[in-house]
Structures are given as structure tokens and as C-alpha cells.
Design an enzyme around this catalytic site. Sequence first.
Site, mmCIF file in Angstrom:
data_model
loop_
_atom_site.group_PDB
_atom_site.id
_atom_site.type_symbol
_atom_site.label_atom_id
_atom_site.label_comp_id
_atom_site.label_asym_id
_atom_site.label_seq_id
_atom_site.Cartn_x
_atom_site.Cartn_y
_atom_site.Cartn_z
ATOM 1 N N ALA A 100 0.860 -1.180 0.000
ATOM 2 C CA ALA A 100 0.000 0.000 0.000
ATOM 3 C C ALA A 100 0.892 1.224 0.000
ATOM 4 O O ALA A 100 1.809 1.317 0.793
ATOM 5 C CB ALA A 100 -0.861 -0.017 1.250
ATOM 6 N N SER A 101 0.638 2.147 -0.910
ATOM 7 C CA SER A 101 1.320 3.429 -0.808
ATOM 8 C C SER A 101 0.581 4.214 0.240
ATOM 9 O O SER A 101 -0.608 4.416 0.138
ATOM 10 C CB SER A 101 1.242 4.203 -2.113
ATOM 11 N N CYS A 102 1.316 4.600 1.253
ATOM 12 C CA CYS A 102 0.632 5.172 2.403
ATOM 13 C C CYS A 102 0.415 6.657 2.267
ATOM 14 O O CYS A 102 1.035 7.437 2.974
ATOM 15 C CB CYS A 102 1.443 4.907 3.638
ATOM 16 N N VAL A 103 -0.427 7.085 1.347
ATOM 17 C CA VAL A 103 -0.697 8.518 1.322
ATOM 18 C C VAL A 103 -2.180 8.786 1.470
ATOM 19 O O VAL A 103 -2.954 7.878 1.346
ATOM 20 C CB VAL A 103 -0.158 9.191 0.052
#
Lengths: 103, 413
Positions: A100-103
Site C-alpha cells: 500500500a502506498s501510504c498517502v
Amino acid sequence: MEEKSIAGVNITLNEEGYLTDPEQWNEDVAKEIALEEEIELSDKHFEVLNYLREQFLAGESLSIRKVGNAGIVNIKELYQLFPGGPLKKSSRIAGIPKPASCV
Amino acid sequence: MKKLLILGGGTAGTMMANKFRKVMDREEWEITIVDKHRTHYYQPGFLFIPFGIYNRNDVIKPKGDFFPSGVNVIYSDIDRIEGEKNVVHLDGGKLLHYDFLIIATGAETRPDQTPGLNEGLWRKKIFDFYTIEGAVALHNFFKDWQGGKLVMAISEIPYKCPVAPIEFVCLADDYFTKKGIRDKVEISLVTPMSGAFTKPIATKMLSELLKEKNINVVPDFYIEKIDNEKQSIVSYDEMEVPFDVLTIVPVNMGSEMIERSGLAGDLNFIPTDKETLQSKKFENIFVIGDAADIPTSKAGSVAHFAGEILFENLLNAVEGRPLTAKFDGHANCYIETGFGKGALIDFNYDTEPLPGTFPLPGIGPFGLLKNTKVNHYGKIMFRWIYWHILLKGKEMPIEADMTFAGKRVPYKQ
Ligand SMILES: Cc1cc2nc3c(=O)[nH]c(=O)nc-3n(C[C@H](O)[C@H](O)[C@H](O)COP(=O)(O)OP(=O)(O)OC[C@H]3O[C@@H](n4cnc5c(N)ncnc54)[C@H](O)[C@@H]3O)c2cc1C
């Protein structure tokens, strides 16, 4: 979700083709998924895959930079091993969820 | 006297100083805050400077104006934390002891991490708007620019305010349209992510918006270096995007002080329990704001919501109670989309941004994942809210936990 037999193992995959249970993974499963991505796995590939699995199972989050700093391959080599999206592809082959790209 | 020490007097540190001074007994607790700078920057305002909407004076105020009375303020560089001894070393050798420590030293941009970035073209044809100097330099450049390829590139994830680059390209579209040279400006957004944003429903909405505005998105592009001679950015898999002017979000990292303290995880962010906000290494250290490695946006709104949780848990820890407050990763971001409009997203660790209305179900006034004029006013109001409510640690009429009320889950395609 989809049930599929890969290398003789019954495996559950999510919509994007990632294993939903990392425990269903073994090296033969990895080889077969890799072929779908048109990658033939070498020892170097497996070093990366094992690192990814270790980190994931220890609850660590992963990024390309982090893998590149792990002392196995640099980022450039990582791209050569898994052309296209190195972390996305390697995670799928390693039997762990899509990072997961954590943004 | 017991000692609460706060490192970093930016958005999150200032907020925590205000919250704790209000409730901690002055006879019992000494509160100290340390920061190396005396000026507080309203960082969300940097976005508007290149386009002449805000200038320097609109985004700076003295830090001292926002610290409550009864808090010791020290302006100094922090050298390192020695967690085993409950002590912080300042530059110059001064020692500060603590019973509880809050780390709020944020994230900084590190152009030195990308080869070729701070070389010949830096601040001549390559700019960042994540610093005041970069934003002002870009404004001066845009004033006389006659057009060409404008590239907005993101170096690494995570970075502060994940929607800021999208807002930047939308405002550039607006600015060059009004200048009458939009047809001479080619705008691209280059990102290491697989699309304009990470979460699918928001990405779809934002991609459509960018397409309408004739802004090109180059996804999955992970920057290896900048070629100053050829004026192009080069990816690890040897793709190139040429530019006439490059606006870049350099690699964002936690303070080097964190590394010197032996507290650093990936990119010097601090391994932090994503629910309790306690450091994973020391029980009497809590982390808030951009400095933490929790998997949510690095944004002022997140620091605000997290602040309420940290506040409760630190008081729990002081009393020896279990840390019962749990942060859900709540983020709430206005997205400025140009021509007086804006969009709004609201999400947390588990739930991606959904369409609907906010904060009142069915009423709004803000439309989630919709491009409206009212949302733009939300963004403009945010500056006032930031200085007057957020920094002062006051209550906002929004709950810390995200709510599903007013949201719709669209059919999966
Ligand atoms: C261009 C841009 C647009 C943004 N837009 C939005 C937006 O629209 N909405 C939103 O919610 N957020 C937005 N943000 C993000 C928001 O500004 C940050 O998330 C927020 O300021 C984080 O607060 P913080 O306290 O963690 O860090 P900061 O506010 O950056 O504070 C960190 C402080 O620590 C000090 N410090 C660090 N290291 C040391 C050291 N070694 N010694 C002494 N002092 C030190 C620094 O001087 C600084 O004052 C934006 C950010 C940028 C850059």
C-alpha cells in the site's frame, strides 16, 4: 476472490492476482506466478522474495528504496530483476499483499 | 517537578504544547518546547506563492505568538535524544531531562538525495515549492516565462500533503490560461505511484479532472537522477521525461537528529504504533505529525486528529493506565483545482476516500470527491482555521475518528 490451482496447490487470489494467504506460498508457486509475469526466477530473485516475505511477516512496511538498501540488490538491479513495477511484481510473486502506498 | 518535553514547535508541537498546558497542573508539570527556528511557516500556503495568490508575508508569523504562557521555549538545534537515559542533547552541549517526550520534528525536503538535483539548474530551471525560498523563486521565474514543457515530479513516497502536486498542476493550468499562454504550456505530472493518487475511487475522479484540463499523467516513474545537460528526469528503468521547467517534490525525510538518536526507520521516520502513537522503542516517547512512520497522509489535518489521541494516551501513560485511545489514520484534505473550485477527500487507514457530503450527511456544505466552489472556500478558510484553531489546540467541529455518515460506496466496476 478466485480459487486457483498453482503448482499443484490450491491458492486463493484477490481481484488483482495477489495471494490472500501468504502461508499458501512455496517456491514452486512463486516460479509459476513469475512465468505469468514473464520472469524466470534466479537465486537472486529468491533472495529478494525471501527478504520481502520476512519483512512482511514481521509487520514491516516495504518501499522500493528500503529493498534497495537491504544489501541484496540496488534499486537499478531490482528493476532489472522485476521489470515494470518492481515492488508490485515482486510482492505478487512473493505471495504477500500488494504494497500500500501510504498517502 | 515532572517534565514534559516537546521537540519541534511546528504545526504538531505547537498544538500539543497548547493542549497540555491547559490541563497539566503548573505546580506539578514543567513543559518545555524546542525548535531551531523562530518563524512559523504556514506550509499549505506555499502552494499559492508561485502563482502570486499569496506572498511571503501571508504565510509567516513568529512561532512565539502561538506558544502558551507557562511553557519554556528554547530556540536551538537538537543534537540527539538519548532514550535510555531520558535525556535530550541540544547543540552546544546543553542537556534537557524529561519524564515524557513528544517528538514533532516533522519532515524536510532533501534534494541532496537525488543525483543531479541541486546542481546547475537548481532554482534556475528546477524548483520546489515545499520551501518558502523555492516557492518565491518559482514565482519570479513564472512571471516572465513564455511557455514550454512544465513538469511536476514527485521523487519518493511518502511526502507531505500527497495532493499538493495535483493542486499545483491545476493551479498552473488556471494561471497560464489567464495569462493567455495555456496553448504554449504543456503540463505533465510525473509520479512513482500507479496513478494520480493511490486510492482507486479518488484516483478515478482526479484522473478525469486532470484529463479535462489537458494535463498529462506519467505514472510508475521512479526518479533515479536529473540530467542537467539534457534537461530531463531519468527513471531507474531508463525512461526520460524532458522539461523546460521542472517543479519537483524532493525526497522527504525525517530530521537527521532522529538518525543520530538511533530512532530512525525508513527515511528517518520514527517507527510508531499507528493506533496509540507511542514510539515502538521507548514507552515514554510519543510521536506526532510528519515525523511518525504511520501509514496515513503527512498533513496538518492528520496531526490535528492524531493530537486528540496522543493527548489522551499520554495522560493515560502518566497515570499508568493502558493506552486506550486508538488513532484510525483520519485524514481530511481540500484539493484546490483551479478556477475558484476545489475538491475534498476524507479517509483513514482502512477506508479510501468516498463520494458524499461533509461534515453533515446529505447537507454538506462540502462535497466529497466533487469539484465545487464551496470546497475552494474550505481551502481558503483553512488558513484562518490553522492560525486560530488548529495551532491553539482548540476543538474543531469534526470528530477525530472518521465517520461513514454522508458517504456513498460506488459500485465496483
Ligand atoms: C506545499 C505544502 C502544502 C501543504 N498543504 C497542506 C494542506 O492543504 N492541508 C494539510 O493539512 N497539510 C498540508 N501540508 C502539510 C502540513 O504542513 C504538515 O503536515 C504539517 O506542518 C506537519 O506538522 P509537523 O509539526 O509534523 O511538522 P512541521 O510543522 O514541519 O514542524 C517541525 C518543526 O521541527 C523543527 N525541527 C526539526 N528538526 C529539528 C532539530 N533537529 N532541531 C530543532 N528543531 C527541529 C522544525 O524547525 C519545525 O519547526 C502541506 C505541506 C506542504 C509542504
